[in-house]
Design a protein around this motif. Sequence first.
Motif, PDB file in Angstrom:
ATOM      1  N   ASP A 244      -0.268  -0.258  -8.501  1.00 29.56           N
ATOM      2  CA  ASP A 244       0.977   0.288  -7.981  1.00 29.56           C
ATOM      3  C   ASP A 244       1.664  -0.781  -7.126  1.00 29.56           C
ATOM      4  O   ASP A 244       1.140  -1.192  -6.091  1.00 29.56           O
ATOM      5  CB  ASP A 244       0.692   1.539  -7.144  1.00 29.56           C
ATOM      6  N   GLU A 245       2.828  -1.235  -7.577  1.00 26.58           N
ATOM      7  CA  GLU A 245       3.516  -2.324  -6.883  1.00 26.58           C
ATOM      8  C   GLU A 245       3.766  -2.014  -5.411  1.00 26.58           C
ATOM      9  O   GLU A 245       3.525  -2.855  -4.538  1.00 26.58           O
ATOM     10  CB  GLU A 245       4.847  -2.622  -7.568  1.00 26.58           C
ATOM     11  N   ASN A 246       4.247  -0.810  -5.106  1.00 23.66           N
ATOM     12  CA  ASN A 246       4.594  -0.497  -3.722  1.00 23.66           C
ATOM     13  C   ASN A 246       3.362  -0.414  -2.829  1.00 23.66           C
ATOM     14  O   ASN A 246       3.397  -0.827  -1.663  1.00 23.66           O
ATOM     15  CB  ASN A 246       5.381   0.810  -3.676  1.00 23.66           C
ATOM     16  N   VAL A 247       2.255   0.102  -3.366  1.00 24.31           N
ATOM     17  CA  VAL A 247       0.989   0.129  -2.624  1.00 24.31           C
ATOM     18  C   VAL A 247       0.521  -1.296  -2.361  1.00 24.31           C
ATOM     19  O   VAL A 247       0.096  -1.644  -1.248  1.00 24.31           O
ATOM     20  CB  VAL A 247      -0.076   0.933  -3.401  1.00 24.31           C
ATOM     21  N   ARG A 248       0.605  -2.112  -3.383  1.00 21.96           N
ATOM     22  CA  ARG A 248       0.164  -3.507  -3.268  1.00 21.96           C
ATOM     23  C   ARG A 248       0.974  -4.258  -2.212  1.00 21.96           C
ATOM     24  O   ARG A 248       0.411  -4.956  -1.352  1.00 21.96           O
ATOM     25  CB  ARG A 248       0.316  -4.167  -4.638  1.00 21.96           C
ATOM     26  N   LEU A 249       2.280  -4.127  -2.251  1.00 20.73           N
ATOM     27  CA  LEU A 249       3.128  -4.825  -1.288  1.00 20.73           C
ATOM     28  C   LEU A 249       2.867  -4.340   0.132  1.00 20.73           C
ATOM     29  O   LEU A 249       2.844  -5.132   1.083  1.00 20.73           O
ATOM     30  CB  LEU A 249       4.605  -4.629  -1.642  1.00 20.73           C
ATOM     31  N   ALA A 250       2.679  -3.039   0.296  1.00 22.99           N
ATOM     32  CA  ALA A 250       2.398  -2.487   1.625  1.00 22.99           C
ATOM     33  C   ALA A 250       1.073  -3.009   2.168  1.00 22.99           C
ATOM     34  O   ALA A 250       0.946  -3.300   3.365  1.00 22.99           O
ATOM     35  CB  ALA A 250       2.376  -0.961   1.558  1.00 22.99           C
ATOM     36  N   ALA A 251       0.080  -3.154   1.282  1.00 21.84           N
ATOM     37  CA  ALA A 251      -1.225  -3.651   1.714  1.00 21.84           C
ATOM     38  C   ALA A 251      -1.141  -5.115   2.153  1.00 21.84           C
ATOM     39  O   ALA A 251      -1.697  -5.498   3.194  1.00 21.84           O
ATOM     40  CB  ALA A 251      -2.239  -3.493   0.582  1.00 21.84           C
ATOM     41  N   ILE A 252      -0.437  -5.936   1.370  1.00 22.77           N
ATOM     42  CA  ILE A 252      -0.295  -7.347   1.731  1.00 22.77           C
ATOM     43  C   ILE A 252       0.436  -7.473   3.064  1.00 22.77           C
ATOM     44  O   ILE A 252       0.012  -8.209   3.964  1.00 22.77           O
ATOM     45  CB  ILE A 252       0.463  -8.102   0.624  1.00 22.77           C
ATOM     46  N   SER A 253       1.539  -6.743   3.196  1.00 22.70           N
ATOM     47  CA  SER A 253       2.307  -6.775   4.440  1.00 22.70           C
ATOM     48  C   SER A 253       1.462  -6.351   5.631  1.00 22.70           C
ATOM     49  O   SER A 253       1.520  -6.953   6.708  1.00 22.70           O
ATOM     50  CB  SER A 253       3.532  -5.862   4.308  1.00 22.70           C
ATOM     51  N   SER A 254       0.668  -5.312   5.438  1.00 25.22           N
ATOM     52  CA  SER A 254      -0.095  -4.732   6.551  1.00 25.22           C
ATOM     53  C   SER A 254      -1.206  -5.657   7.049  1.00 25.22           C
ATOM     54  O   SER A 254      -1.608  -5.569   8.214  1.00 25.22           O
ATOM     55  CB  SER A 254      -0.678  -3.378   6.139  1.00 25.22           C
ATOM     56  N   LEU A 255      -1.717  -6.538   6.195  1.00 27.62           N
ATOM     57  CA  LEU A 255      -2.702  -7.511   6.674  1.00 27.62           C
ATOM     58  C   LEU A 255      -2.082  -8.393   7.756  1.00 27.62           C
ATOM     59  O   LEU A 255      -2.751  -8.784   8.717  1.00 27.62           O
ATOM     60  CB  LEU A 255      -3.210  -8.372   5.516  1.00 27.62           C
ATOM     61  N   GLY A 256      -0.808  -8.704   7.606  1.00 25.43           N
ATOM     62  CA  GLY A 256      -0.131  -9.470   8.642  1.00 25.43           C
ATOM     63  C   GLY A 256       0.102  -8.661   9.890  1.00 25.43           C
ATOM     64  O   GLY A 256      -0.109  -9.150  11.016  1.00 25.43           O
ATOM     65  N   THR A 257       0.546  -7.416   9.724  1.00 23.77           N
ATOM     66  CA  THR A 257       0.787  -6.547  10.876  1.00 23.77           C
ATOM     67  C   THR A 257      -0.476  -6.411  11.726  1.00 23.77           C
ATOM     68  O   THR A 257      -0.408  -6.362  12.962  1.00 23.77           O
ATOM     69  CB  THR A 257       1.250  -5.157  10.401  1.00 23.77           C
ATOM     70  N   LEU A 258      -1.629  -6.365  11.067  1.00 24.42           N
ATOM     71  CA  LEU A 258      -2.910  -6.233  11.770  1.00 24.42           C
ATOM     72  C   LEU A 258      -3.466  -7.577  12.226  1.00 24.42           C
ATOM     73  O   LEU A 258      -4.578  -7.650  12.748  1.00 24.42           O
ATOM     74  CB  LEU A 258      -3.927  -5.539  10.866  1.00 24.42           C
ATOM     75  N   LYS A 259      -2.685  -8.651  12.005  1.00 27.43           N
ATOM     76  CA  LYS A 259      -3.114 -10.004  12.396  1.00 27.43           C
ATOM     77  C   LYS A 259      -4.505 -10.329  11.852  1.00 27.43           C
ATOM     78  O   LYS A 259      -5.398 -10.787  12.587  1.00 27.43           O
ATOM     79  CB  LYS A 259      -3.055 -10.180  13.911  1.00 27.43           C
ATOM     80  N   ALA A 260      -4.668 -10.104  10.559  1.00 28.43           N
ATOM     81  CA  ALA A 260      -5.947 -10.377   9.898  1.00 28.43           C
ATOM     82  C   ALA A 260      -6.064 -11.875   9.630  1.00 28.43           C
ATOM     83  O   ALA A 260      -5.945 -12.347   8.494  1.00 28.43           O
ATOM     84  CB  ALA A 260      -6.047  -9.575   8.598  1.00 28.43           C
ATOM     85  N   THR A 261      -6.301 -12.655  10.691  1.00 23.33           N
ATOM     86  CA  THR A 261      -6.296 -14.114  10.587  1.00 23.33           C
ATOM     87  C   THR A 261      -7.379 -14.628   9.633  1.00 23.33           C
ATOM     88  O   THR A 261      -7.240 -15.710   9.076  1.00 23.33           O
ATOM     89  CB  THR A 261      -6.473 -14.757  11.968  1.00 23.33           C
ATOM     90  N   GLY A 262      -8.436 -13.842   9.443  1.00 20.44           N
ATOM     91  CA  GLY A 262      -9.485 -14.244   8.517  1.00 20.44           C
ATOM     92  C   GLY A 262      -9.058 -14.187   7.063  1.00 20.44           C
ATOM     93  O   GLY A 262      -9.797 -14.647   6.184  1.00 20.44           O
ATOM     94  N   GLN A 263      -7.858 -13.630   6.797  1.00 22.88           N
ATOM     95  CA  GLN A 263      -7.362 -13.502   5.426  1.00 22.88           C
ATOM     96  C   GLN A 263      -6.272 -14.526   5.101  1.00 22.88           C
ATOM     97  O   GLN A 263      -5.543 -14.365   4.129  1.00 22.88           O
ATOM     98  CB  GLN A 263      -6.832 -12.081   5.203  1.00 22.88           C
ATOM     99  N   MET A 264      -6.178 -15.582   5.893  1.00 23.43           N
ATOM    100  CA  MET A 264      -5.156 -16.599   5.654  1.00 23.43           C
ATOM    101  C   MET A 264      -5.277 -17.190   4.245  1.00 23.43           C
ATOM    102  O   MET A 264      -4.279 -17.353   3.532  1.00 23.43           O
ATOM    103  CB  MET A 264      -5.266 -17.704   6.710  1.00 23.43           C
ATOM    104  N   LYS A 265      -6.487 -17.498   3.818  1.00 25.28           N
ATOM    105  CA  LYS A 265      -6.657 -18.085   2.480  1.00 25.28           C
ATOM    106  C   LYS A 265      -6.205 -17.105   1.397  1.00 25.28           C
ATOM    107  O   LYS A 265      -5.524 -17.497   0.436  1.00 25.28           O
ATOM    108  CB  LYS A 265      -8.109 -18.485   2.244  1.00 25.28           C
ATOM    109  N   LEU A 266      -6.585 -15.843   1.535  1.00 23.50           N
ATOM    110  CA  LEU A 266      -6.164 -14.835   0.564  1.00 23.50           C
ATOM    111  C   LEU A 266      -4.644 -14.780   0.479  1.00 23.50           C
ATOM    112  O   LEU A 266      -4.065 -14.761  -0.618  1.00 23.50           O
ATOM    113  CB  LEU A 266      -6.713 -13.464   0.960  1.00 23.50           C
ATOM    114  N   LEU A 267      -3.976 -14.760   1.620  1.00 25.91           N
ATOM    115  CA  LEU A 267      -2.518 -14.669   1.645  1.00 25.91           C
ATOM    116  C   LEU A 267      -1.873 -15.916   1.050  1.00 25.91           C
ATOM    117  O   LEU A 267      -0.885 -15.830   0.310  1.00 25.91           O
ATOM    118  CB  LEU A 267      -2.038 -14.438   3.078  1.00 25.91           C
ATOM    119  N   LYS A 268      -2.423 -17.077   1.341  1.00 26.89           N
ATOM    120  CA  LYS A 268      -1.892 -18.310   0.762  1.00 26.89           C
ATOM    121  C   LYS A 268      -2.091 -18.332  -0.757  1.00 26.89           C
ATOM    122  O   LYS A 268      -1.225 -18.804  -1.496  1.00 26.89           O
ATOM    123  CB  LYS A 268      -2.559 -19.530   1.410  1.00 26.89           C
ATOM    124  N   ASP A 269      -3.222 -17.800  -1.206  1.00 28.74           N
ATOM    125  CA  ASP A 269      -3.472 -17.758  -2.650  1.00 28.74           C
ATOM    126  C   ASP A 269      -2.465 -16.840  -3.357  1.00 28.74           C
ATOM    127  O   ASP A 269      -1.969 -17.164  -4.443  1.00 28.74           O
ATOM    128  CB  ASP A 269      -4.895 -17.279  -2.931  1.00 28.74           C
TER     129      ASP A 269
END
Length: 327
Positions: A244-269
């Motif tokens: 689901d595109e909207n679920v996916r986009l919300a999840a990616i965005s929310s990792l930033g909102t939660l300052k999930a710094t351990g996911q920097m590589k995932l986000l860059k990928d």
Amino acid sequence: MRQLISHLRLCAVIAGTSILAACAPTQYLVKSPEPSTVTYQSGSGAAAGRVALVDNRKGTERNFFGGTLTSTLQSDGAPIEPTAFLRKHMQAEMKARGLPLTFVDAGTAGAEVAKLETFRVQNHRASGFGPFVTFTFAALDVPTPSGPKRVTAFVKRGKVPVWGFDEVIEPTLNQPLSLAVKELSAKWARDAYGAKAPDAAVSQLAASLSAKRDGDSYLTVYALGFTNNPAAIGHLLPLVKDADENVRLAAISSLGTLKATGQMKLLKDIYADRGVIWQDRAMAIKAIGDLGTDESRAFLGEELKRWEAAGNQNEATWTANIIRLYL
């Protein structure tokens, strides 16, 4: 023959423009955002604050609604005034979250100042048969115990109107404006009050998402991000690849909102993956900006230079606009 071909091309352009604008209203009536229902727990020593919200937008940033189609957004029977809109609905959101923040008039003795730098909705439609798309941008410089902090929001939504333009109002205007209010408020609450929702609220949101999916499930995913509780990260990670595109986009965005710094590589990928749609990459660069680390800021700076040198194509313009929220 060449003149005939040129004439036919011109007619096609005119017809396309007419189709693009067909049935589009000159104004949209936007609903007031409904406040969140999850109460925060504030960090120790959180004091009541009185804040004046000052309009610091400049130049084209003062154009609240623009793009392919020109219309006016209205709320409460009048055109939306961006600063007043945010002040009213962020106040309601903060109150619903249980936070001791009150907005007051500019110049009030003893009041701190928050500066509105960006709040606008950009619309786009490639053809009369394509989706009506909105990009909602917002940025505030807010007072916190450690000094002014930038809090931001970016939401991308699209809808193909089948029977009429009324169909686009809820998904592309009402919901993004509501999400912008909630995201700005959540980040401000985090930075100024150390506020977050309890673990039980995170578990309840995650359970509701697992139990049933519908067209608005992505709003629950955003709500997980707005808890400000790192316990939500584990629930979000499986969703960054959701069908689901909207679920996916919300999840990616929310990792930033939660300052999930351990996911920097995932986000860059995700951002570097040309096999995914632009929206995924856009939310990934937004989330990288939200991490707020030295590494993420340096990465944004380099990417902004690259996109500014890429010219005036849509992807370059849209991506650079997201990055500028943070720099």
